[in-house]
Motif scaffolding. Structure first.
Motif, short mmCIF file in Angstrom:
data_model
loop_
_atom_site.label_atom_id
_atom_site.label_comp_id
_atom_site.label_asym_id
_atom_site.label_seq_id
_atom_site.Cartn_x
_atom_site.Cartn_y
_atom_site.Cartn_z
N UNK A 420 0.83 -1.21 0.00
CA UNK A 420 0.00 0.00 0.00
C UNK A 420 0.87 1.26 0.00
N UNK A 421 1.95 1.27 0.78
CA UNK A 421 2.84 2.44 0.82
C UNK A 421 3.56 2.63 -0.51
N UNK A 422 3.97 1.52 -1.15
CA UNK A 422 4.64 1.62 -2.45
C UNK A 422 3.70 2.21 -3.49
N UNK A 423 2.45 1.78 -3.48
CA UNK A 423 1.47 2.34 -4.41
C UNK A 423 1.30 3.84 -4.19
N UNK A 424 1.25 4.25 -2.92
CA UNK A 424 1.06 5.67 -2.62
C UNK A 424 2.23 6.51 -3.15
N UNK A 425 3.47 6.02 -2.96
CA UNK A 425 4.63 6.78 -3.44
C UNK A 425 4.67 6.82 -4.96
N UNK A 426 4.29 5.73 -5.61
CA UNK A 426 4.27 5.72 -7.06
C UNK A 426 3.21 6.69 -7.58
N UNK A 427 2.08 6.74 -6.88
CA UNK A 427 1.01 7.67 -7.30
C UNK A 427 1.46 9.12 -7.19
N UNK A 615 11.23 3.27 0.26
CA UNK A 615 10.15 2.77 1.11
C UNK A 615 10.71 1.93 2.26
N UNK A 616 11.60 1.00 1.95
CA UNK A 616 12.14 0.13 2.99
C UNK A 616 13.02 0.90 3.96
N UNK A 617 13.63 1.98 3.49
CA UNK A 617 14.43 2.81 4.39
C UNK A 617 13.54 3.49 5.42
N UNK A 618 12.34 3.88 5.00
CA UNK A 618 11.39 4.47 5.94
C UNK A 618 10.94 3.46 7.00
N UNK A 654 1.19 -9.74 -2.29
CA UNK A 654 0.23 -8.63 -2.24
C UNK A 654 0.18 -7.96 -3.60
N UNK A 655 -1.00 -7.73 -4.10
CA UNK A 655 -1.16 -7.12 -5.42
C UNK A 655 -0.80 -5.64 -5.36
N UNK A 656 -0.24 -5.14 -6.48
CA UNK A 656 0.12 -3.72 -6.62
C UNK A 656 -0.66 -3.13 -7.78
N UNK A 666 3.12 -7.41 -8.52
CA UNK A 666 2.89 -8.08 -7.25
C UNK A 666 4.11 -7.90 -6.36
N UNK A 667 3.87 -7.82 -5.04
CA UNK A 667 4.95 -7.78 -4.05
C UNK A 667 5.00 -9.13 -3.35
N UNK A 668 6.18 -9.75 -3.37
CA UNK A 668 6.39 -11.07 -2.78
C UNK A 668 7.20 -10.90 -1.50
#
Length: 681
Positions: A420-427, A615-618, A654-656, A666-668
């Motif tokens: 969900x956070x990755x989608x938000x940053x991409x958006x 994202x992972x750094x956050x 998780x679907x992206x 997808x995120x694995x």
């Protein structure tokens, strides 16, 4: 037993001249009175009505029928009275002599009364054992009438009202007022209406035919009402055989749930099947009375066998006592109470003391030796170890299953959170690029002359780069038709080139690029960041991936993504393309209208690995899982982030959603040990 002839005077004396207080019943052919003879014997007197057409010969025949019927389930005839006289009677103010007679039949008095007074449904009234005994007795009595002599006797009015019960509820068939002695078993036809409505078979109602199956039909109706009450026959007419049997079974089970023995359901089923077979419309399908008696004897034998099995079980229990010493057998078999006679402790010993003494004696005899105790202890120890091991294994499996389930839920929650956070940053990056497309439309295409050139575009990109930290390059290509090409090239001062050529070493190699061949439409780059200004003049439609991206972007009005590819810095990225439209383009335009309104294409290279790293750094404090990101649009997934090893064991996908409906991502996620290695669960 000899049948007596009673005088009319005697019968009048014992009935107080046939007074109403002695009446105990009414039949179709007479009134029944109760009387007591001089020796104290109670009798039932049936005083017949004057029957037109019943002459002396016919009465004699009826009397002979009763004389022949000597059976425990047929009412016993004790005596009779046949008194004939001429008496003077007054008629029209004159006296005349008239012939008169009195016909009285005397039967044994049965204290149970007629069966109809005892019929009820399954919920109350007689228990099943009594009902079965009555059914069996009626059938045996009817079997005697049909088969007990050379010529059969047909009752022709068999019904509960004509079946009497003694004090032991033994049934006896009575009221032979309609019975006939037939010289053979052939079919007879009569013009008289005999019998009772509801008990008459169809062949008699329609054709006045009389056979032994007349009584069988009446028997079927009677059995049904004995088993299920007066409403039973009407119920069975509305149900199938299976439904009616189930209905009766359920009713009996409700009443006898705790006391019904194993043979009772079989008896109920047999009786219902017999009853329903007796009321078949076609008389040939009805069984004869001998077959019915055989079937009832078979299920009655089952009851006897069950009783004998109980006796055998009791005998076996007695034999088991022989295992114990004589004193033990006496104690165990004796009733509760003082044990002074049996107790080894002597007179006055209590039950508890005697039992304790007996237990010590038995234990000492069979378990008292040292070797025996050691064997028992070893066996118990082995059993305890096996039981403890099994219990521990079961407990471990239970705890481990719960732990695994909790870890699976936790992994799914953490993976969904990162997706969900990755989608938000991409958006966010998509929104910035969309805003830049609007800026180009406003200041380049709407202004005359244009307010944007390569210098201003590159400067703006450099100064606003902090808003797009994940985009490594942005370029804008304008839409040019073949008819506009010459004029466009003169204005720009350069010719449109292909993205690739046989001699080029890669994208953006201007030295080796060929002049673009004539085509219907072009998309040459006119603005780009300084780091990518070498792509200016290249036709984006000449590259396969870029062409597909441009076509999808302008048809949908949304951003379009390419497949993942390796950037110049060695990382994995994608190109996001937005279409720029004329100001007249409507929001809800159809795809064809959007294609016509497209005037340019804005593309940006997005560094996917940098995006996920950020994202992972956050979430640096939550790095207990390993993350991979894949493009799963095609049959074989393309890695966008992470190692190629998907690992094994517990994982979650998780679907992206990156805004492009034509591509799937997808995120694995997998667990990670504290030392950084994968955790397989």
């Amino acid at each position: 037993m000899t049948t007596k002839e009673f005088s009319l005077q005697l019968l009048k004396e014992i009935t107080d001249n046939f007074s109403e207080k002695h009446i105990i019943g009414h039949g179709g052919y007479g009134v029944v009175y109760k009387g007591v003879l001089a020796d104290g014997e109670e009798i039932a007197l049936k005083r017949l009505y004057p029957v037109p057409g019943l002459d002396d010969t016919q009465f004699t025949n009826e009397f002979n029928n009763l004389m022949k019927a000597q059976h425990p389930n047929v009412t016993r005839l004790i005596g009779y009275c046949y008194n004939v006289k001429n008496e003077r009677v007054k008629l029209n103010d004159k006296y005349v002599f008239a012939h008169s007679d009195e016909k009285v039949l005397c039967f044994e008095y049965l204290k149970g009364g007629s069966l109809d007074k005892h019929i009820s449904d399954e919920s109350c009234g007689l228990n099943w054992h009594t009902r079965f005994k009555i059914i069996k007795g009626i059938c045996e009595g009817l079997n005697y009438l049909h088969n007990g002599s050379k010529d059969p006797i047909y009752h022709l009015d068999l019904k509960p009202e004509n079946i009497m019960l003694d004090e032991n509820m033994v049934p006896k068939i009575g009221d032979f007022g309609l019975s006939r002695l037939f010289p053979s078993a052939r079919t007879y036809v009569t013009i008289k209406v005999i019998g009772t409505i509801g008990y008459m078979p169809p062949e008699f109602i329609e054709r006045r035919e009389i056979t032994s199956k007349f009584d069988i039909f009446s028997l079927g109706v009677t059995i049904t009402r004995i088993v299920a009450g007066y409403d039973g026959y009407s119920k069975c007419a509305r149900m199938s055989l299976e439904e009616f049997i189930k209905h009766v079974h359920e009713n009996w089970e409700k009443r006898l749930q705790d006391t019904m023995s194993s043979y009772t359901p079989e008896q109920v089923t047999t009786c219902i099947k017999i009853a329903l077979s007796c009321v078949e419309n076609t008389r040939e399908k009805r069984p004869n009375i001998a077959e019915i008696v055989d079937k009832l004897n078979m299920v009655d034998t089952t009851e006897s066998l069950s009783t004998s099995q109980i006796a055998k079980k009791r005998s076996w229990n007695s034999e088991r006592l022989s295992f114990f010493p004589v004193g033990a057998r006496d104690v165990l078999s004796a009733p509760a109470g003082p044990f002074s006679r049996l107790s080894p402790l002597g007179a006055g010993a209590t039950l508890a003391e005697s039992t304790k003494m007996l237990g010590c004696h038995v234990y000492s005899k069979y378990f008292g030796s040292r070797k025996a105790r050691e064997r028992w202890w070893r066996s118990l120890l082995v059993l305890w170890i096996i039981g403890s091991t099994l219990a521990s294994f079961h407990l471990f499996h239970y705890i481990n299953s719960n732990a695994v389930e909790k870890r699976r839920d936790s992994l799914a929650s953490m993976c969904d959170e990162r997706a969900r956070m990755l989608q938000d940053q991409f958006n966010v990056s998509m929104n910035h690029l969309h805003a830049l497309a609007i800026l180009v439309n406003t200041f380049h295409h709407s202004g005359n002359p244009s307010s944007i050139n390569q210098v201003t575009f590159a400067t703006y990109m450099e100064r606003t780069a902090f808003e797009r930290p994940l985009t490594s390059g942005v370029a804008y290509a304008v839409r040019v038709t073949h008819a506009e090409r010459d004029q466009f090239e003169r204005q720009q001062g350069w010719s449109i080139k292909k993205m690739y050529s046989p001699n080029s070493q890669g994208e953006g190699d201007a030295a080796g690029a060929m002049i673009r061949e004539p085509d219907e439409e072009y998309a040459p780059v006119i603005f780009a960041q300084d780091a990518y200004k070498n792509v200016i003049s290249f036709d984006m439609l000449s590259g396969a991936d870029d062409r597909e991206n441009i076509i999808r972007a302008r048809e949908s009005g949304r951003g379009a993504l390419t497949a993942p590819f390796q950037l110049l810095n060695g990382r994995i990225g994608v190109i996001l393309t937005y279409s720029v439209y004329t100001s007249e383009a409507v929001v809800n335009a159809r795809p064809q209208e959007l294609i016509q309104a497209a005037i340019g294409y804005l593309g940006a290279i997005i560094d996917m690995e940098a995006l996920v790293d950020k994202l992972l750094h956050q979430l640096a404090g939550k790095q207990s899982i390993m993350v991979n990101v894949y493009d799963t649009t095609y049959e074989y997934p393309i890695r966008m982030y992470g190692s190629n090893d998907k690992g094994s064991g517990m994982y979650h996908n998780s679907s992206l959603n990156f805004g492009d409906p034509s591509r799937r991502h997808v995120m694995h996620c997998r667990w990670r040990w504290k030392d950084g290695s994968k955790l397989d669960v």
